[in-house]
Design a protein around this motif. Structure first.
Motif, PDB file in Angstrom:
ATOM      1  N   VAL A 116       0.830  -1.209   0.000  1.00 36.47           N
ATOM      2  CA  VAL A 116       0.000   0.000   0.000  1.00 36.47           C
ATOM      3  C   VAL A 116       0.865   1.261   0.000  1.00 36.47           C
ATOM      4  O   VAL A 116       1.804   1.384   0.790  1.00 36.47           O
ATOM      5  N   GLY A 117       0.513   2.198  -0.868  1.00 31.65           N
ATOM      6  CA  GLY A 117       1.106   3.527  -0.862  1.00 31.65           C
ATOM      7  C   GLY A 117       0.052   4.532  -0.438  1.00 31.65           C
ATOM      8  O   GLY A 117      -1.148   4.241  -0.474  1.00 31.65           O
ATOM      9  N   VAL A 118       0.498   5.716  -0.037  1.00 32.24           N
ATOM     10  CA  VAL A 118      -0.434   6.794   0.324  1.00 32.24           C
ATOM     11  C   VAL A 118      -0.066   8.036  -0.466  1.00 32.24           C
ATOM     12  O   VAL A 118       1.115   8.373  -0.596  1.00 32.24           O
ATOM     13  N   VAL A 119      -1.083   8.707  -1.007  1.00 31.64           N
ATOM     14  CA  VAL A 119      -0.882   9.990  -1.685  1.00 31.64           C
ATOM     15  C   VAL A 119      -1.928  10.959  -1.151  1.00 31.64           C
ATOM     16  O   VAL A 119      -3.057  10.560  -0.859  1.00 31.64           O
ATOM     17  N   GLY A 120      -1.542  12.215  -0.945  1.00 29.88           N
ATOM     18  CA  GLY A 120      -2.502  13.178  -0.413  1.00 29.88           C
ATOM     19  C   GLY A 120      -2.163  14.588  -0.851  1.00 29.88           C
ATOM     20  O   GLY A 120      -1.016  14.890  -1.207  1.00 29.88           O
ATOM     21  N   TYR A 121      -3.157  15.443  -0.793  1.00 28.21           N
ATOM     22  CA  TYR A 121      -3.066  16.781  -1.370  1.00 28.21           C
ATOM     23  C   TYR A 121      -3.466  17.818  -0.339  1.00 28.21           C
ATOM     24  O   TYR A 121      -4.461  17.641   0.367  1.00 28.21           O
ATOM     25  N   CYS A 122      -2.673  18.913  -0.227  1.00 26.84           N
ATOM     26  CA  CYS A 122      -3.027  19.997   0.691  1.00 26.84           C
ATOM     27  C   CYS A 122      -3.029  19.434   2.126  1.00 26.84           C
ATOM     28  O   CYS A 122      -2.034  18.875   2.561  1.00 26.84           O
ATOM     29  N   LYS A 136       1.202   1.873  10.301  1.00 25.41           N
ATOM     30  CA  LYS A 136       1.767   0.579   9.903  1.00 25.41           C
ATOM     31  C   LYS A 136       1.269   0.190   8.517  1.00 25.41           C
ATOM     32  O   LYS A 136       0.179   0.558   8.103  1.00 25.41           O
ATOM     33  N   GLY A 137       2.093  -0.589   7.815  1.00 28.85           N
ATOM     34  CA  GLY A 137       1.649  -1.182   6.567  1.00 28.85           C
ATOM     35  C   GLY A 137       1.731  -0.287   5.350  1.00 28.85           C
ATOM     36  O   GLY A 137       1.108  -0.576   4.331  1.00 28.85           O
ATOM     37  N   ILE A 138       2.495   0.811   5.427  1.00 34.20           N
ATOM     38  CA  ILE A 138       2.650   1.718   4.287  1.00 34.20           C
ATOM     39  C   ILE A 138       4.039   1.509   3.680  1.00 34.20           C
ATOM     40  O   ILE A 138       5.042   1.586   4.375  1.00 34.20           O
ATOM     41  N   SER A 139       4.071   1.254   2.377  1.00 39.31           N
ATOM     42  CA  SER A 139       5.343   0.967   1.704  1.00 39.31           C
ATOM     43  C   SER A 139       5.936   2.161   0.976  1.00 39.31           C
ATOM     44  O   SER A 139       7.115   2.140   0.599  1.00 39.31           O
TER      45      SER A 139
END
Length: 229
Positions: A116-122, A136-139
């Motif tokens: 799992v990846g995370v992307v976010g804005y602002c 936890k669990g973020i690559s």
């Protein structure tokens, strides 16, 4: 392409998340964290874009603890309302909304069977940075113009996964000198600066800058392909 599902945080709090499915087997999963405007049509289109690129995309409603069903536009009034909601969420006792993001990450991992990846804005960019440093669990994590992440309170956090950060050099919310200070303080983080303003990725905002948005997406997809494979 997507639909809303109900998720549950560790404290039992239930909240919706928009989930976009790729065609065929996902090559990974991406949690998409909203701006201060809710899981609106733009954020849903971003999730759809990651699904089109082969990822299971999950966009949790991070305002849900303070107000349900938020879907704002980009007027001055919307900006004011969104900022108020953001402040209300930030004022929640810890861990607050971070447990909702953890639930979204867990769901993304379980539903895809992949990293799992995370992307976010602002504001979602700030939450992406905090997620990279505490959940936890973020690559891999890719914050875009994360308001506050270059400020003293957050810049000293230590990421637990690879991070690629995107900023605009005309962003009056995030002064360039703070970006450069962040880059110096976080040598392990890949920092890209674009000739653009805050919100350059959003094609519904006046600050949209297509060349920067396309380059940042290209870099983020390559980054996720490397770390979520």
């Amino acid at each position: 392409m997507g639909s809303f599902v109900d998720l549950k945080a560790a404290d039992g709090f239930g909240f919706p998340a928009y989930v976009a499915q790729p065609q065929g087997t996902p090559k990974g999963a991406v949690v998409v964290l909203q701006e201060i405007f809710g899981v609106n049509s733009h954020i849903r289109s971003v999730a759809d874009g990651y699904a089109a690129a082969g990822y299971l995309a999950v966009a949790p409603a991070t305002f849900h603890r303070v107000q349900q069903g938020v879907e704002l536009g980009y007027t001055e009034a919307d900006m004011k309302a969104g900022f108020g909601l953001k402040m209300a969420v930030e004022a929640l006792p810890a861990p607050g909304v971070m447990q909702d993001i953890q639930a979204a990450v867990d769901h993304a991992a379980q539903a895809s069977g992949k990293k799992v990846g995370v992307v976010g804005y602002c504001w979602g960019g700030l939450l992406t940075w905090r997620s990279a440093c505490g959940l936890k669990g973020i690559s891999a994590a890719a914050p875009y113009y994360g308001g506050g992440m270059t400020a003293e309170a957050d810049a000293g956090r230590q990421p637990l996964c690879p991070v690629m950060a995107h900023f605009g050099d005309q962003d009056h919310w995030i002064p360039l000198d703070t970006v450069e200070a962040f880059r110096a303080r976080q040598p392990g983080v890949t920092v890209h600066v674009y000739g653009a303003n805050h919100g350059f990725n959003c094609d519904q905002r006046g600050s949209f800058h297509q060349p920067s948005a396309e380059l940042a997406r290209e870099r983020t997809l390559a980054f996720f392909a490397q770390h979520l494979a």
